[in-house]
Design a protein around this motif. Structure first.
Motif, PDB file in Angstrom:
ATOM      1  N   ARG A 146       0.829  -1.204   0.000  1.00 10.15           N
ATOM      2  CA  ARG A 146       0.000   0.000   0.000  1.00 10.15           C
ATOM      3  C   ARG A 146       0.861   1.250   0.000  1.00 10.15           C
ATOM      4  NH1 ARG A 146      -3.720   0.772   5.147  1.00 10.15           N
ATOM      5  NH2 ARG A 146      -1.657   1.133   6.050  1.00 10.15           N
ATOM      6  N   THR A 147       1.918   1.244   0.811  1.00 12.33           N
ATOM      7  CA  THR A 147       2.813   2.394   0.864  1.00 12.33           C
ATOM      8  C   THR A 147       3.499   2.617  -0.473  1.00 12.33           C
ATOM      9  OG1 THR A 147       3.218   2.107   3.228  1.00 12.33           O
ATOM     10  CG2 THR A 147       4.864   3.339   1.978  1.00 12.33           C
ATOM     11  N   LEU A 148       3.993   1.528  -1.074  1.00  6.81           N
ATOM     12  CA  LEU A 148       4.656   1.651  -2.375  1.00  6.81           C
ATOM     13  C   LEU A 148       3.695   2.175  -3.434  1.00  6.81           C
ATOM     14  CD1 LEU A 148       6.869  -1.570  -2.554  1.00  6.81           C
ATOM     15  CD2 LEU A 148       7.594   0.782  -2.097  1.00  6.81           C
ATOM     16  N   ALA A 149       2.442   1.750  -3.363  1.00  9.94           N
ATOM     17  CA  ALA A 149       1.451   2.222  -4.336  1.00  9.94           C
ATOM     18  C   ALA A 149       1.226   3.726  -4.196  1.00  9.94           C
ATOM     19  CB  ALA A 149       0.137   1.465  -4.149  1.00  9.94           C
ATOM     20  N   ILE A 150       1.118   4.205  -2.956  1.00  7.04           N
ATOM     21  CA  ILE A 150       0.908   5.642  -2.741  1.00  7.04           C
ATOM     22  C   ILE A 150       2.129   6.439  -3.160  1.00  7.04           C
ATOM     23  CG2 ILE A 150       0.441   7.415  -1.004  1.00  7.04           C
ATOM     24  CD1 ILE A 150      -1.090   5.288   0.587  1.00  7.04           C
ATOM     25  N   LEU A 151       3.322   5.949  -2.801  1.00  2.00           N
ATOM     26  CA  LEU A 151       4.547   6.646  -3.197  1.00  2.00           C
ATOM     27  C   LEU A 151       4.699   6.666  -4.714  1.00  2.00           C
ATOM     28  CD1 LEU A 151       7.091   5.312  -0.518  1.00  2.00           C
ATOM     29  CD2 LEU A 151       6.029   7.577  -0.625  1.00  2.00           C
ATOM     30  N   SER A 152       4.332   5.567  -5.359  1.00  2.00           N
ATOM     31  CA  SER A 152       4.401   5.530  -6.829  1.00  2.00           C
ATOM     32  C   SER A 152       3.487   6.579  -7.442  1.00  2.00           C
ATOM     33  CB  SER A 152       4.008   4.138  -7.336  1.00  2.00           C
ATOM     34  OG  SER A 152       4.884   3.153  -6.854  1.00  2.00           O
ATOM     35  N   LEU A 153       2.287   6.694  -6.891  1.00  2.00           N
ATOM     36  CA  LEU A 153       1.339   7.678  -7.409  1.00  2.00           C
ATOM     37  C   LEU A 153       1.867   9.091  -7.211  1.00  2.00           C
ATOM     38  CD1 LEU A 153      -1.414   8.156  -8.671  1.00  2.00           C
ATOM     39  CD2 LEU A 153      -2.427   8.079  -6.383  1.00  2.00           C
ATOM     40  N   LEU A 154       2.456   9.356  -6.035  1.00  2.00           N
ATOM     41  CA  LEU A 154       3.007  10.685  -5.772  1.00  2.00           C
ATOM     42  C   LEU A 154       4.134  11.014  -6.743  1.00  2.00           C
ATOM     43  CD1 LEU A 154       3.107  10.654  -1.859  1.00  2.00           C
ATOM     44  CD2 LEU A 154       1.564  11.978  -3.311  1.00  2.00           C
ATOM     45  N   MET A 155       5.006  10.045  -7.018  1.00  2.00           N
ATOM     46  CA  MET A 155       6.156  10.294  -7.885  1.00  2.00           C
ATOM     47  C   MET A 155       5.774  10.369  -9.353  1.00  2.00           C
ATOM     48  SD  MET A 155       9.266   8.158  -6.047  1.00  2.00           S
ATOM     49  CE  MET A 155      10.474   8.827  -7.197  1.00  2.00           C
ATOM     50  N   ALA A 156       4.582   9.914  -9.698  1.00  2.00           N
ATOM     51  CA  ALA A 156       4.156   9.941 -11.100  1.00  2.00           C
ATOM     52  C   ALA A 156       3.538  11.273 -11.510  1.00  2.00           C
ATOM     53  CB  ALA A 156       3.157   8.808 -11.362  1.00  2.00           C
ATOM     54  N   PHE A 157       3.377  12.196 -10.556  1.00  2.00           N
ATOM     55  CA  PHE A 157       2.679  13.442 -10.863  1.00  2.00           C
ATOM     56  C   PHE A 157       3.384  14.264 -11.941  1.00  2.00           C
ATOM     57  CE2 PHE A 157      -0.301  12.535  -7.714  1.00  2.00           C
ATOM     58  CZ  PHE A 157      -1.267  13.518  -7.683  1.00  2.00           C
ATOM     59  N   ALA A 158       4.697  14.233 -11.975  1.00  2.00           N
ATOM     60  CA  ALA A 158       5.413  15.003 -12.999  1.00  2.00           C
ATOM     61  C   ALA A 158       5.062  14.517 -14.393  1.00  2.00           C
ATOM     62  CB  ALA A 158       6.917  14.916 -12.765  1.00  2.00           C
ATOM     63  N   GLY A 213       2.462  22.534  -7.038  1.00  4.81           N
ATOM     64  CA  GLY A 213       1.821  21.496  -6.239  1.00  4.81           C
ATOM     65  C   GLY A 213       2.386  20.121  -6.506  1.00  4.81           C
ATOM     66  N   ALA A 214       2.593  19.792  -7.785  1.00  6.17           N
ATOM     67  CA  ALA A 214       3.114  18.472  -8.143  1.00  6.17           C
ATOM     68  C   ALA A 214       4.520  18.257  -7.606  1.00  6.17           C
ATOM     69  CB  ALA A 214       3.098  18.308  -9.665  1.00  6.17           C
ATOM     70  N   SER A 215       5.316  19.327  -7.544  1.00  2.00           N
ATOM     71  CA  SER A 215       6.699  19.190  -7.087  1.00  2.00           C
ATOM     72  C   SER A 215       6.771  18.733  -5.636  1.00  2.00           C
ATOM     73  CB  SER A 215       7.455  20.509  -7.264  1.00  2.00           C
ATOM     74  OG  SER A 215       6.892  21.543  -6.470  1.00  2.00           O
ATOM     75  N   ALA A 216       5.794  19.123  -4.809  1.00  2.00           N
ATOM     76  CA  ALA A 216       5.772  18.671  -3.413  1.00  2.00           C
ATOM     77  C   ALA A 216       5.607  17.163  -3.348  1.00  2.00           C
ATOM     78  CB  ALA A 216       4.633  19.365  -2.655  1.00  2.00           C
ATOM     79  N   SER A 217       4.728  16.608  -4.175  1.00  2.00           N
ATOM     80  CA  SER A 217       4.493  15.166  -4.167  1.00  2.00           C
ATOM     81  C   SER A 217       5.757  14.394  -4.525  1.00  2.00           C
ATOM     82  CB  SER A 217       3.377  14.811  -5.156  1.00  2.00           C
ATOM     83  OG  SER A 217       2.163  15.421  -4.780  1.00  2.00           O
ATOM     84  N   MET A 258      10.589   3.653  -9.920  1.00  2.00           N
ATOM     85  CA  MET A 258      10.913   4.112 -11.276  1.00  2.00           C
ATOM     86  C   MET A 258      10.237   3.253 -12.325  1.00  2.00           C
ATOM     87  SD  MET A 258      14.899   5.227 -11.325  1.00  2.00           S
ATOM     88  CE  MET A 258      14.744   5.332 -13.104  1.00  2.00           C
ATOM     89  N   THR A 259      10.136   1.936 -12.051  1.00  2.00           N
ATOM     90  CA  THR A 259       9.447   1.048 -12.988  1.00  2.00           C
ATOM     91  C   THR A 259       7.985   1.434 -13.119  1.00  2.00           C
ATOM     92  OG1 THR A 259      10.943  -0.749 -12.371  1.00  2.00           O
ATOM     93  CG2 THR A 259       8.925  -1.348 -13.517  1.00  2.00           C
ATOM     94  N   VAL A 260       7.349   1.693 -11.985  1.00  2.00           N
ATOM     95  CA  VAL A 260       5.946   2.107 -11.999  1.00  2.00           C
ATOM     96  C   VAL A 260       5.803   3.462 -12.686  1.00  2.00           C
ATOM     97  CG1 VAL A 260       3.955   2.664 -10.570  1.00  2.00           C
ATOM     98  CG2 VAL A 260       5.460   0.771  -9.924  1.00  2.00           C
ATOM     99  N   MET A 261       6.734   4.382 -12.369  1.00  2.00           N
ATOM    100  CA  MET A 261       6.679   5.717 -12.974  1.00  2.00           C
ATOM    101  C   MET A 261       6.819   5.666 -14.487  1.00  2.00           C
ATOM    102  SD  MET A 261       9.027   7.894 -10.341  1.00  2.00           S
ATOM    103  CE  MET A 261       9.222   9.211 -11.560  1.00  2.00           C
TER     104      MET A 261
END
Length: 413
Positions: free
Chosen positions: A14-26, A115-119, A144-147
């Motif tokens: 779950r944590t990895l999924a949320i972090l992946s979503l945050l890092m994909a904002f760019a 806003g996206a840069s904070a994520s 990075m793979t998810v991104m």
């Protein structure tokens, strides 16, 4: 994993999924609306050049925004700055959807980028909060793979939205993504305990950046990332003209070539995650830098003399872009490893260097454009050689032989 404030049960998929979503904002903030640019041009009564500022303006806001959010995250924790950033992203996305002129669109894109840069910057810092050494590299490689899926799927999703609605629906979709991520953030506990938070305001942040820039090893990791992004954004900016205009590749086949490079990143990222515990992150970084340099020099040579035709361009580019999987995660982990209390500031500094270098690389191929692949070739070649020089000259030899570890001294210039 760190002990004391996290556990294998709490911090899992779950944590990895949320972090992946945050890092994909760019990626999703730009890739999703690329297919809509022609429709936006007609709707906003503007030209292609003006619309390009919606991309460069986003990159500018995204790079500078990281410098602000990094120290804020180190001082106040990660969750609420990310939440504030998501609110800005939601506002910016809604503003873009309601824009009636390109000038207004550019302004809201800046808000969206801040806003996206904070994520992104604080998601990387969260990885440093939760994981150490090889595990941090493995997690970053997985993220990075998810991104990499975002730029692969983004244009297709954007095109699908355009088939049933107007271009404004794309930005409403991004608004919805921001809202969904804000709700998901409720499931992510704070990763930076109060006892590990910094103090001070803007002056303290500036002093922090000044001190970080004196660290030789950090400059090596940040420089490797930055020069790689310079070559990568040169490729993003120039490859449509090199492939479609110069070599007469159809847009469909260009999409296939572009997707192949994304798949290359995904493959090397997974290889990096599997190999890091055996060979060490700095050794894999060195291998990636060497492969990037060889590919960059080959690309520059082929572009100059026309050797190999389309294959002489596509194959070195594939190797260069694929080296991302060995360079970025290892560089980020190495940069943040020695500064656990400043992970946000380090992540911000590296991110700003990355996107600043990316703007420079794309600007250089535009400035020297001559209708041939040569500008792409020489910018990528120069960038790749600089990646290798950063790794060999700035990262101490002892560090290159070992795995990720904290520096034993200041290693200042």
């Amino acid at each position: 994993m760190r002990s004391g404030h996290c556990s294998p049960v709490t911090y899992g998929g779950r944590t990895l999924a949320i972090l992946s979503l945050l890092m994909a904002f760019a990626s999703i903030s730009t890739d999703l609306y690329l297919p809509a640019l022609p429709a936006m041009k007609a709707s906003l009564h503007t030209n292609a050049g003006s619309l390009e500022f919606t991309i460069s303006g986003f990159l500018l806001g995204f790079g500078l925004g990281q410098l602000i959010w990094g120290p804020i995250g180190d001082q106040y924790g990660r969750r609420w700055p990310v939440a504030v950033g998501l609110l800005l992203f939601i506002s910016g996305s809604a503003g873009c959807a309601l824009s009636s002129s390109v000038g207004t669109m550019i302004g809201w894109r800046l808000v969206q980028a801040l806003g996206a840069s904070a994520s992104v910057v604080l998601a990387r810092a969260m990885v440093r909060d939760l994981y150490e050494g090889h595990r941090a590299v493995q997690v970053l490689s997985t993220l990075m793979t998810v991104m990499a899926i975002a730029p692969l799927a983004g244009p297709s999703v954007g095109s699908a939205i355009l088939n049933v609605a107007s271009w404004r629906a794309i930005f409403w979709t991004l608004t919805g993504v921001g809202l969904a991520t804000l709700l998901a953030l409720l499931a992510l506990p704070e990763t930076l305990p109060r006892e590990r938070r910094g103090t001070g305001g803007l002056a303290s942040a500036l002093r922090t950046y000044r001190e970080l820039l004196k660290n030789r090893r950090l400059l090596g990791y940040a420089g490797a990332c930055g020069f790689l992004y310079a070559g990568t954004f040169a490729y993003v900016a120039a490859s449509p003209f090199a492939y479609i205009t110069y070599y007469q590749v159809s847009p469909h086949h260009y999409g296939i070539l572009f997707a192949a490079n994304i798949i290359g990143i995904m493959a090397t990222s997974q290889a990096n995650a599997r190999l890091v515990s055996r060979f060490g992150s700095d050794r894999l970084l060195r291998w990636g830098a060497f492969a990037a340099a060889i590919a960059g020099i080959a690309l520059g040579t082929n572009a100059k003399f026309g050797w190999g035709g389309l294959l002489g361009l596509a194959l070195p580019l594939f190797i260069f872009i694929s080296s991302t999987g060995f360079i970025v995660a290892n560089s980020l982990a190495g940069a943040m490893q020695g500064f656990p209390e400043r992970a946000g500031a380090v992540s911000a500094l590296v991110g700003c260097i990355q996107y600043g270098s990316g703007m420079f690389g794309s600007g250089m191929v535009g400035l020297f454009s001559d209708g041939t692949p040569w500008p792409l070739g020489w910018v990528t070649a120069a960038s790749s050689v600089c990646v290798l020089l950063c790794v060999w000259l700035l990262i101490p030899a002892a560090s290159r032989r070992n795995t990720v570890s904290a520096p034993t001294d200041r290693e200042e210039t």
